[in-house]
Design a protein around this motif. Structure first.
Motif, PDB file in Angstrom:
ATOM      1  N   UNK A 167       0.809  -1.213   0.000  1.00 42.33           N
ATOM      2  CA  UNK A 167       0.000   0.000   0.000  1.00 42.33           C
ATOM      3  C   UNK A 167       0.847   1.269   0.000  1.00 42.33           C
ATOM      4  N   UNK A 168       2.155   1.128   0.206  1.00 34.34           N
ATOM      5  CA  UNK A 168       3.070   2.252   0.028  1.00 34.34           C
ATOM      6  C   UNK A 168       3.594   2.321  -1.401  1.00 34.34           C
ATOM      7  N   UNK A 169       3.733   1.143  -2.034  1.00 36.81           N
ATOM      8  CA  UNK A 169       4.322   1.066  -3.372  1.00 36.81           C
ATOM      9  C   UNK A 169       3.287   1.313  -4.466  1.00 36.81           C
ATOM     10  N   UNK A 170       2.112   0.714  -4.359  1.00 37.61           N
ATOM     11  CA  UNK A 170       1.127   0.760  -5.439  1.00 37.61           C
ATOM     12  C   UNK A 170       0.738   2.173  -5.861  1.00 37.61           C
ATOM     13  N   UNK A 171       0.570   3.121  -4.930  1.00 39.85           N
ATOM     14  CA  UNK A 171       0.199   4.478  -5.372  1.00 39.85           C
ATOM     15  C   UNK A 171       1.224   5.131  -6.290  1.00 39.85           C
ATOM     16  N   UNK A 172       2.434   4.610  -6.345  1.00 37.10           N
ATOM     17  CA  UNK A 172       3.472   5.180  -7.207  1.00 37.10           C
ATOM     18  C   UNK A 172       3.427   4.610  -8.626  1.00 37.10           C
ATOM     19  N   UNK A 173       2.593   3.595  -8.854  1.00 36.91           N
ATOM     20  CA  UNK A 173       2.497   2.982 -10.176  1.00 36.91           C
ATOM     21  C   UNK A 173       1.441   3.700 -11.022  1.00 36.91           C
ATOM     22  N   UNK A 174       1.574   3.589 -12.333  1.00 35.08           N
ATOM     23  CA  UNK A 174       0.795   4.409 -13.267  1.00 35.08           C
ATOM     24  C   UNK A 174      -0.653   3.956 -13.409  1.00 35.08           C
ATOM     25  N   UNK A 175      -1.564   4.908 -13.415  1.00 35.02           N
ATOM     26  CA  UNK A 175      -2.972   4.639 -13.668  1.00 35.02           C
ATOM     27  C   UNK A 175      -3.145   3.996 -15.044  1.00 35.02           C
ATOM     28  N   UNK A 176      -3.950   2.942 -15.101  1.00 35.75           N
ATOM     29  CA  UNK A 176      -4.306   2.330 -16.371  1.00 35.75           C
ATOM     30  C   UNK A 176      -3.155   1.745 -17.147  1.00 35.75           C
ATOM     31  N   UNK A 177      -2.050   1.470 -16.462  1.00 31.08           N
ATOM     32  CA  UNK A 177      -0.857   1.022 -17.166  1.00 31.08           C
ATOM     33  C   UNK A 177      -0.614  -0.473 -17.168  1.00 31.08           C
ATOM     34  N   UNK A 178      -1.565  -1.264 -16.649  1.00 33.48           N
ATOM     35  CA  UNK A 178      -1.306  -2.684 -16.455  1.00 33.48           C
ATOM     36  C   UNK A 178      -2.440  -3.544 -17.007  1.00 33.48           C
ATOM     37  N   UNK A 179      -2.049  -4.738 -17.453  1.00 34.96           N
ATOM     38  CA  UNK A 179      -2.989  -5.696 -18.029  1.00 34.96           C
ATOM     39  C   UNK A 179      -3.559  -6.652 -16.994  1.00 34.96           C
ATOM     40  N   UNK A 180      -2.805  -6.906 -15.936  1.00 35.26           N
ATOM     41  CA  UNK A 180      -3.230  -7.873 -14.918  1.00 35.26           C
ATOM     42  C   UNK A 180      -2.596  -7.472 -13.595  1.00 35.26           C
ATOM     43  N   UNK A 181      -3.368  -7.567 -12.534  1.00 37.64           N
ATOM     44  CA  UNK A 181      -2.870  -7.351 -11.172  1.00 37.64           C
ATOM     45  C   UNK A 181      -3.219  -8.587 -10.354  1.00 37.64           C
ATOM     46  N   UNK A 182      -2.200  -9.209  -9.760  1.00 38.97           N
ATOM     47  CA  UNK A 182      -2.410 -10.404  -8.950  1.00 38.97           C
ATOM     48  C   UNK A 182      -2.115 -10.082  -7.492  1.00 38.97           C
ATOM     49  N   UNK A 183      -3.044 -10.451  -6.606  1.00 40.69           N
ATOM     50  CA  UNK A 183      -2.940 -10.115  -5.186  1.00 40.69           C
ATOM     51  C   UNK A 183      -2.887 -11.379  -4.342  1.00 40.69           C
ATOM     52  N   UNK A 184      -1.793 -11.517  -3.583  1.00 39.36           N
ATOM     53  CA  UNK A 184      -1.643 -12.669  -2.682  1.00 39.36           C
ATOM     54  C   UNK A 184      -0.745 -12.259  -1.528  1.00 39.36           C
TER      55      UNK A 184
END
Length: 216
Positions: free
Chosen positions: A120-137
């Motif tokens: 939750x500290x890292x994700x806000x630094x990544x680009x909006x709409x820039x990814x095809x898949x997000x995997x959460x585990x």
């Protein structure tokens, strides 16, 4: 050694899980995870990741929870050859072991970006709409927050995937009220209520919840 199924339903689920096999590289990565207390996604769930990455022709993927590389290997094998996996984990030792697994599988450093830190500290630094898949585990109690970040990160047509969404058969039991079970149960409600998403629950591994982002 796997337990012998005791009912037709258990036998069917075991058959579905055992349909998906792993090679020596995956098995070695799985063993590393077991040794350091980072239990990886089960083979059926891993196969689902590979399938989904292939289905969306994934070039840019975010993984929350590197572990020792099992899920990352499944994802990379489904992604485009020019794709990049960005993987976030709080444990640098786990990521060091994951890097070994990636190297053994022939994936170069240019295809993998490992970021050590709290998701939750890292994700806000990544680009909006820039990814095809997000995997959460990762931390189950943060799954709702991961969902909000994933919807922001994904392009329309991209997919968010959560592992552990049956959570050791606890989620379906309303009497189970421990914090992790409640958080996973609430995640399901959030996904179903979000009109931007089209969800699918897949009863492989410990449960895979996937959702396509329809629109911003």
């Amino acid at each position: 050694m796997a337990e012998t199924p005791t009912s037709p339903l258990e036998a069917t689920l075991a058959y579905a899980e055992e349909f998906h096999t792993e090679d020596e590289i995956l098995l070695t990565a799985r063993q590393r995870g077991a040794e350091v207390g980072a239990p990886p996604i089960l083979p059926g769930g891993g196969a689902a990741l590979c399938f989904l990455a292939t289905a969306v022709n994934a070039r840019a993927v975010v993984e929350i929870g590197t572990g020792c590389g099992v899920s990352g290997l499944w994802l990379l094998r489904g992604m485009r050859q020019d794709g990049t996996l960005t993987s976030v984990d709080v444990e640098p030792e786990h990521q060091r072991l994951a890097r070994q697994s990636f190297a053994q599988a022939g994936f170069s450093g240019g295809r993998i970006r490992l970021i050590t830190g709290r998701a939750l500290d890292v994700l806000p630094r990544l680009s909006d709409g820039g990814y095809d898949l997000v995997f959460c585990d990762a931390a189950k109690h943060e799954y709702g927050d991961y969902l909000a970040e994933a919807v922001r990160l994904l392009r329309p047509g991209g997919i968010v995937v959560f592992d552990g969404t049956l959570w050791h058969n606890r989620v379906a039991d309303p009497a189970r009220r421990d914090p992790d079970t409640v958080a996973v149960r609430e995640l399901g409600k959030l996904v179903r209520a979000d009109e931007r998403l089209r969800p699918l629950m897949i009863p492989l591994g410990d449960g895979i919840l996937a959702a396509v982002k329809l629109t911003d």
